[in-house]
Design a protein around this motif. Structure first.
Motif, PDB file in Angstrom:
ATOM      1  N   ALA A   1       0.893  -1.485  -0.262  1.00  9.07           N
ATOM      2  CA  ALA A   1      -0.109   0.127  -0.084  1.00  9.07           C
ATOM      3  C   ALA A   1       0.897   1.346   0.045  1.00  9.07           C
ATOM      4  O   ALA A   1       0.285   2.456  -0.314  1.00  9.07           O
ATOM      5  N   PHE A   2       2.028   1.062   0.080  1.00  2.90           N
ATOM      6  CA  PHE A   2       3.165   2.348  -0.081  1.00  2.90           C
ATOM      7  C   PHE A   2       3.493   2.479  -1.584  1.00  2.90           C
ATOM      8  O   PHE A   2       3.835   1.308  -2.421  1.00  2.90           O
ATOM      9  N   ASP A   3       3.883   3.697  -2.073  1.00  2.00           N
ATOM     10  CA  ASP A   3       4.378   3.622  -3.257  1.00  2.00           C
ATOM     11  C   ASP A   3       5.802   3.370  -3.493  1.00  2.00           C
ATOM     12  O   ASP A   3       6.635   2.907  -4.257  1.00  2.00           O
ATOM     13  N   SER A   4       6.290   4.034  -2.224  1.00  2.00           N
ATOM     14  CA  SER A   4       7.986   3.776  -1.867  1.00  2.00           C
ATOM     15  C   SER A   4       7.846   3.162  -0.407  1.00  2.00           C
ATOM     16  O   SER A   4       8.137   3.835   0.523  1.00  2.00           O
ATOM     17  N   ALA A   5       8.044   1.696  -0.553  1.00  2.00           N
ATOM     18  CA  ALA A   5       8.199   1.101   0.658  1.00  2.00           C
ATOM     19  C   ALA A   5       9.767   0.766   1.161  1.00  2.00           C
ATOM     20  O   ALA A   5      10.129   0.712   2.167  1.00  2.00           O
ATOM     21  N   ARG A   6      10.727   1.157  -0.065  1.00  2.00           N
ATOM     22  CA  ARG A   6      12.069   1.097  -0.012  1.00  2.00           C
ATOM     23  C   ARG A   6      12.478   1.784   1.215  1.00  2.00           C
ATOM     24  O   ARG A   6      13.293   1.555   2.131  1.00  2.00           O
ATOM     25  N   LEU A   7      12.014   3.231   1.393  1.00  2.00           N
ATOM     26  CA  LEU A   7      12.491   4.090   2.479  1.00  2.00           C
ATOM     27  C   LEU A   7      12.128   3.569   3.701  1.00  2.00           C
ATOM     28  O   LEU A   7      12.814   4.035   4.600  1.00  2.00           O
ATOM     29  N   ASN A   8      11.067   2.795   4.029  1.00  2.00           N
ATOM     30  CA  ASN A   8      10.895   2.113   5.316  1.00  2.00           C
ATOM     31  C   ASN A   8      12.277   1.297   5.656  1.00  2.00           C
ATOM     32  O   ASN A   8      12.314   1.328   6.980  1.00  2.00           O
ATOM     33  N   SER A   9      12.861   0.572   4.904  1.00  2.00           N
ATOM     34  CA  SER A   9      13.996  -0.165   5.177  1.00  2.00           C
ATOM     35  C   SER A   9      15.070   0.658   5.691  1.00  2.00           C
ATOM     36  O   SER A   9      15.792   0.574   6.474  1.00  2.00           O
ATOM     37  N   VAL A  10      15.160   1.928   4.773  1.00  2.00           N
ATOM     38  CA  VAL A  10      16.394   2.678   5.044  1.00  2.00           C
ATOM     39  C   VAL A  10      16.151   3.490   6.469  1.00  2.00           C
ATOM     40  O   VAL A  10      16.983   3.616   7.199  1.00  2.00           O
ATOM     41  N   PHE A  11      14.903   3.743   6.756  1.00  2.00           N
ATOM     42  CA  PHE A  11      14.499   4.620   8.089  1.00  2.00           C
ATOM     43  C   PHE A  11      14.844   3.533   9.460  1.00  2.00           C
ATOM     44  O   PHE A  11      14.804   4.136  10.283  1.00  2.00           O
ATOM     45  N   ALA A  12      15.226   2.306   9.153  1.00  2.00           N
ATOM     46  CA  ALA A  12      15.291   1.505  10.274  1.00  2.00           C
ATOM     47  C   ALA A  12      16.833   1.665  10.873  1.00  2.00           C
ATOM     48  O   ALA A  12      16.967   1.228  11.924  1.00  2.00           O
ATOM     49  N   PHE A  13      17.949   2.164   9.996  1.00  2.00           N
ATOM     50  CA  PHE A  13      18.944   2.584  10.377  1.00  2.00           C
ATOM     51  C   PHE A  13      19.020   3.779  11.357  1.00  2.00           C
ATOM     52  O   PHE A  13      18.696   4.734  11.126  1.00  2.00           O
ATOM     53  N   PRO A  14      19.838   3.626  12.465  1.00  2.00           N
ATOM     54  CA  PRO A  14      19.980   4.620  13.468  1.00  2.00           C
ATOM     55  C   PRO A  14      20.452   5.911  13.011  1.00  2.00           C
ATOM     56  O   PRO A  14      20.236   6.948  13.690  1.00  2.00           O
ATOM     57  N   LEU A  15      21.211   6.124  11.997  1.00  2.00           N
ATOM     58  CA  LEU A  15      21.809   7.207  11.482  1.00  2.00           C
ATOM     59  C   LEU A  15      21.148   7.705  10.316  1.00  2.00           C
ATOM     60  O   LEU A  15      21.898   8.333   9.231  1.00  2.00           O
ATOM     61  N   SER A  16      19.757   7.315   9.948  1.00  2.00           N
ATOM     62  CA  SER A  16      18.946   7.612   8.649  1.00  2.00           C
ATOM     63  C   SER A  16      18.154   9.078   9.270  1.00  2.00           C
ATOM     64  O   SER A  16      18.290   9.670  10.216  1.00  2.00           O
ATOM     65  N   GLY A  17      17.571   9.334   8.260  1.00  2.00           N
ATOM     66  CA  GLY A  17      16.759  10.681   8.354  1.00  2.00           C
ATOM     67  C   GLY A  17      17.366  11.706   7.960  1.00  2.00           C
ATOM     68  O   GLY A  17      17.777  11.871   6.792  1.00  2.00           O
ATOM     69  N   ARG A  18      17.042  12.955   8.459  1.00  2.00           N
ATOM     70  CA  ARG A  18      17.644  14.231   8.102  1.00  2.00           C
ATOM     71  C   ARG A  18      18.972  14.638   8.925  1.00  2.00           C
ATOM     72  O   ARG A  18      19.446  14.297   9.790  1.00  2.00           O
ATOM     73  N   ALA A  19      19.722  15.469   8.092  1.00  2.00           N
ATOM     74  CA  ALA A  19      20.924  16.061   8.434  1.00  2.00           C
ATOM     75  C   ALA A  19      20.718  17.280   9.605  1.00  2.00           C
ATOM     76  O   ALA A  19      19.425  17.913   9.455  1.00  2.00           O
ATOM     77  N   PRO A  20      21.439  17.432  10.695  1.00  2.00           N
ATOM     78  CA  PRO A  20      21.001  18.715  11.637  1.00  2.00           C
ATOM     79  C   PRO A  20      21.205  19.947  10.824  1.00  2.00           C
ATOM     80  O   PRO A  20      21.891  20.313   9.721  1.00  2.00           O
ATOM     81  N   CYS A  21      20.366  20.960  11.126  1.00  2.00           N
ATOM     82  CA  CYS A  21      20.169  22.130  10.616  1.00  2.00           C
ATOM     83  C   CYS A  21      21.419  22.972  10.994  1.00  2.00           C
ATOM     84  O   CYS A  21      20.755  23.873  11.876  1.00  2.00           O
ATOM     85  N   VAL A  22      22.375  22.903  10.367  1.00  2.00           N
ATOM     86  CA  VAL A  22      23.553  24.099  10.465  1.00  2.00           C
ATOM     87  C   VAL A  22      23.809  24.621   9.161  1.00  2.00           C
ATOM     88  O   VAL A  22      23.830  23.688   8.119  1.00  2.00           O
ATOM     89  N   LEU A  23      24.130  25.922   8.943  1.00  2.00           N
ATOM     90  CA  LEU A  23      24.415  26.326   7.674  1.00  2.00           C
ATOM     91  C   LEU A  23      25.787  26.935   7.429  1.00  2.00           C
ATOM     92  O   LEU A  23      25.945  27.446   6.497  1.00  2.00           O
ATOM     93  N   THR A  24      26.669  26.469   8.201  1.00  2.00           N
ATOM     94  CA  THR A  24      27.956  26.956   8.043  1.00  2.00           C
ATOM     95  C   THR A  24      28.953  25.493   8.063  1.00  2.00           C
ATOM     96  O   THR A  24      28.565  24.745   8.951  1.00  2.00           O
ATOM     97  N   TRP A  25      29.965  25.466   7.429  1.00  2.00           N
ATOM     98  CA  TRP A  25      30.774  24.209   7.342  1.00  2.00           C
ATOM     99  C   TRP A  25      31.621  24.204   8.744  1.00  2.00           C
ATOM    100  O   TRP A  25      31.685  23.198   9.419  1.00  2.00           O
TER     101      TRP A  25
END
Length: 370
Positions: free
Chosen positions: A177-201
């Motif tokens: 029932a998902f169009d992209s079930a693949r990303l559910n597998s990616v989300f299982a990894f502890p360091l997945s998701g979004r990057a921290p919102c910092v704007l300078t190197w």
């Protein structure tokens, strides 16, 4: 380990990676022929590279540095043709798609590479469940700070990328029932998701140093973020795309990313903040679950609207930068029809998922199919 310096690159150049399925031609299940394919592919002079992936039924192809979507397609075409020719010699097939429709994860075998075995020891069964297939798009950035700004601006458009590329409705023989079930597998990894919102190197370097000090992170490869900086290339890498069923769609998706990035650099449309991420997970889920029929919450205005409508608005805004790249995708949005829809339509006509997969392999070859 210290963070690498951000390498110089030409702004808006592209690089594309595609993870592909290797299939037997009996029932079109996955088959562990990666080593044989790599041996045969070394006989071809190619514009990019071909490398192994986590399990032996996967292979990854990459372009070199490309100037635009047409260049991406021009590089992917000979690589695809060489793959098909090599697969024919082995009596196997190659296909796109974000998941194989009916493979069983426990049957997969880790490819003989030290890093892959290290990951298997760390993540256990998740590693074999990572027999999933994505497209990664690299976009060149003027400098390190510009890269982080582009990364966080791009985050608003991650649902667009997911819905446009979604091609993984089936997992282990079931319609999820998902169009992209693949990303559910990616989300299982502890360091997945979004990057921290910092704007300078400088800030990002501080974050990286803190993470490495914990011992959890050894390098950038340990982050499975949806978008991550790639300092050795001078790029950001968008990682949420399912592998499309055709190289034409893969090139179009790269062109869409390039047009967004060009629009960002030219107009500086907004400054991202942490508030952009208030609805990030919701929008991401909607795009995975419903594809082009998803709802989208605009993080700037909190407006709720169909994702397809927001994609079309965005395409209008980036049209001066898009050349011909968005033509195929605009038609897809207008018809609410992505590769997940195509796979479900084939399944409605033919209940055997092996036949659906066979037709996907034909589509990857460039065969004319409905």
């Amino acid at each position: 380990m210290t963070l690498e310096a951000f390498a110089p690159s030409s702004p808006l150049t592209l690089g594309v990676e595609l993870e592909l399925q290797l299939l037997n031609t009996h029932d079109y299940d996955l088959t562990p022929y990666a080593a044989d394919m790599l041996r045969l592919m070394r006989q071809h002079e190619l514009p990019g590279t071909v490398v192994p992936e986590m399990t032996r039924s996967m292979i990854e192809i990459s372009t070199g540095i490309c100037q635009d979507a047409d260049d991406v397609l021009a590089q992917l075409t000979p690589i695809r043709n060489a793959l098909v020719a090599s697969a024919d010699k082995l009596n196997i097939a190659v296909a796109g798609g974000g998941t194989h429709p009916f493979q069983q994860w426990h049957e997969q075998r880790i490819y003989e590479k030290e890093r892959f075995h290290q990951l298997s020891q760390l993540y256990g069964y998740l590693t074999k469940q990572f027999t999933i297939f994505g497209q990664h798009v690299h976009i060149g950035c003027p400098d390190a700070d510009a890269a982080l700004l582009m990364l966080h601006r791009m985050s608003r458009y991650i649902p667009h990328c997911i819905a446009l590329s979604a091609s993984s409705p089936f997992v282990q023989g079931q319609d999820t029932a998902f169009d992209s079930a693949r990303l559910n597998s990616v989300f299982a990894f502890p360091l997945s998701g979004r990057a921290p919102c910092v704007l300078t190197w400088a800030e990002f370097t501080q974050y990286f140093n803190k993470m490495t000090a914990t011992g959890v992170v050894q390098g950038m490869k340990d982050f499975y973020w949806d978008i991550r900086p790639k300092p050795e290339f001078g790029t950001i890498e968008i990682r949420v795309f399912d592998t499309p069923l055709s190289i034409e769609r893969a090139a179009a998706l790269a062109g869409y990313v390039q047009a967004l990035a060009a629009w960002f650099l030219d107009t500086q449309p907004f400054t991202p903040t942490e508030d952009d991420y208030l609805v990030y997970t919701f929008n991401r889920f909607q795009a995975c679950r419903f594809g082009l029929d998803a709802m989208y919450v605009d993080p700037a205005t909190c407006e709720h609207l169909p994702l397809a409508e927001h994609i079309l608005r965005t395409m209008d805004a980036i049209a001066p930068y898009a050349r011909s790249a968005c033509t195929l995708l605009r038609d897809s949005v207008t018809r609410r029809h992505n590769d997940a829809c195509w796979l479900r339509e084939r399944h409605a006509d033919e209940p055997l998922l092996g036949e659906v997969t066979r037709q996907a392999a034909l589509r990857f070859r460039g065969a004319a199919l409905p």
